[in-house]
Design an enzyme around this catalytic site. Structure first.
Site, short mmCIF file in Angstrom:
data_model
loop_
_atom_site.label_atom_id
_atom_site.label_comp_id
_atom_site.label_asym_id
_atom_site.label_seq_id
_atom_site.Cartn_x
_atom_site.Cartn_y
_atom_site.Cartn_z
N GLU A 1 2.73 -4.92 -5.20
CA GLU A 1 3.26 -5.94 -4.30
C GLU A 1 2.92 -7.35 -4.78
OE1 GLU A 1 3.15 -7.23 0.42
OE2 GLU A 1 2.58 -5.22 -0.18
N ASP B 1 -9.92 7.35 -3.02
CA ASP B 1 -8.87 7.94 -2.20
C ASP B 1 -8.31 6.90 -1.22
OD1 ASP B 1 -7.29 9.42 -0.46
OD2 ASP B 1 -8.64 11.13 -0.42
N HIS C 1 5.32 -15.53 -1.00
CA HIS C 1 5.58 -14.16 -1.41
C HIS C 1 6.86 -14.07 -2.24
CE1 HIS C 1 5.66 -9.77 -1.15
NE2 HIS C 1 6.93 -9.88 -0.85
#
Length: 422
Positions: free
Chosen positions: A81, A274, A372
């Protein structure tokens, strides 16, 4: 080592790697692993999961400007991202001069649950289980002598009566100190080994015997003071208003915490831990009060300071799993220079707090999309058909035109194609 490198984002990937190699004393082989020229192979992948046909590379970036517990650190982050690494780097810069991040850790206790059903007298069974705690601990610790020798192992039990729609079940919680391992395999092995004895003393039927990912005795806290000259007056009020909504509205809290996990999961993934376990534990912890809430807390300090604190369970380790079997993950832990799960958890929590500061600051200002989408332009250019040679020029033209719409980007790519043909 100094984690402050002005203009680091302006360098090429090769220049960044060279710069970091000097700071972290990386070997030529280390650099080959990071650039994909050595290290992880299909053979590695085939040893890790079933039915392997290949592997999916994920970009690995470095967040700069972090000082954690008085130690300068470059934080490796694996994420697809855009803006995540940049946001963490920018936010940590504003905490650096005030001392950076300070973290604490409650310990490495994990829970293993043993569900006992068909118990005629649940409270009588509960008492018998506590009476046999010594034997239960003995059986558990016989399963992992190495863990016990390192000071870990089963330490206690917590027996609960859970009333369901069908019956009252007895649930035995094994409290296991897993030390520098995440601990799932150790805890699950212990829970399965002690099951026959639990059934014998309760005269019940054990169904589930498995680790809980709500690691509420493995809590990490990180705090920092952020001094950002661009945040004052109305901006500070909007920052705090955004935080307050996440405290009381689960719809906002879900996105607020997702933003925190952008940073946390990126470091968890980079270190071969994890991500699903950590995410499940964090979101469950956010709801333990009975209402889903923010994982962070923000207060106003003096001179426009913002004082932030994050608190969440972090079941991560340096031993076992992909942390040791994946060559890139192994190198990442070397780059972090951590020697314990406690150190690693502190770095991860600090990254989550920095990510939250960056998100709230953006929301209090121009909104989340401006920064972004600017960083996302390269991806859009590729989607629009730009060649490697054209990408930077497409991005430059899009910024000049103040657009990130796909149709506009596609038109820019077509203009360049027409130009290159003539």
């Amino acid at each position: 080592m100094n984690s402050r490198i002005p203009g680091f984002f302006k360098l090429s990937p090769e220049e960044r790697l060279e710069k970091i190699s000097q700071e972290l004393h990386l070997s030529e082989e280390d650099k080959k692993v990071l650039t994909g020229n050595a290290g992880f192979t299909v053979e590695n992948a085939d040893r890790m999961i079933e039915n392997t046909i290949g592997y999916l590379p994920v970009p690995l970036g470095l967040a700069a400007n972090f000082k954690i517990n008085s130690k300068d650190i470059f934080v490796p982050m694996a994420t697809e991202e855009p803006s995540v690494v940049a946001a963490a780097s920018n936010a940590s810069k504003h905490a650096y001069e005030s001392g950076g991040f300070t973290t604490t850790y409650t310990g490495s206790i994990m829970r293993g649950q043993i569900q006992v059903t068909n118990v005629k007298n649940p409270y009588f069974a509960l008492a018998k289980i506590y009476e046999n705690k010594g034997k239960i601990m003995q059986i558990c610790n016989e399963q992992d002598s190495t863990l016990v020798s390192l000071g870990g192992g089963a330490k206690d039990i917590d027996v609960q009566i859970v009333e369901t729609e069908i019956e009252k079940m007895v649930v035995v919680h094994l409290l296991v100190d897993t030390r520098d391992a995440m601990g799932a395999n150790a805890v699950n092995t212990m829970a399965e080994a002690v099951t026959p004895f639990i059934e014998e003393i309760t005269d019940g039927c054990v169904v589930l015997r498995i680790l809980s990912n709500l690691a509420d005795q493995r809590i990490v806290r990180a705090r920092a003071i952020f001094k950002d000259p661009s945040l004052h007056g109305e901006g500070l009020k909007k920052f705090m208003d955004s935080y307050q909504l996440a405290l009381f509205d689960p719809y906002r809290a879900a996105t607020h915490n997702k933003g925190i996990m952008n940073g946390i999961s990126a470091v968890v993934l980079a270190t071969g831990n994890d991500t699903r376990a950590v995410e499940a534990g964090a979101h469950a912890y956010a709801a333990v009060s009975g209402r889903y809430r923010s994982l962070t807390h923000w207060e106003l300090g003096e001179n426009n300071e913002l004082i932030g604190m994050i608190e969440l369970p972090l079941a991560v380790g340096l031993i076992g799993g992909a942390t040791q079997s994946h060559p890139v993950a192994k190198l990442v832990t070397k780059m972090l220079d951590v020697s314990s799960a406690e150190e690693l958890a502190g770095i991860i929590a600090a990254t989550g707090l920095a990510q939250n500061f960056a998100a709230l600051k953006a929301l209090a200002g121009d909104g989340i999309q401006k920064g972004h989408m600017k960083l996302h332009l390269k991806n859009i250019a590729v989607m629009a058909g730009a060649t490697s040679e054209q990408i930077d020029e497409v991005v430059t033209k899009a910024i000049q035109k103040e657009t990130h719409r796909f149709d506009d980007i596609k038109a820019i790519v077509e203009e360049l194609r027409q130009r290159d043909r003539t």
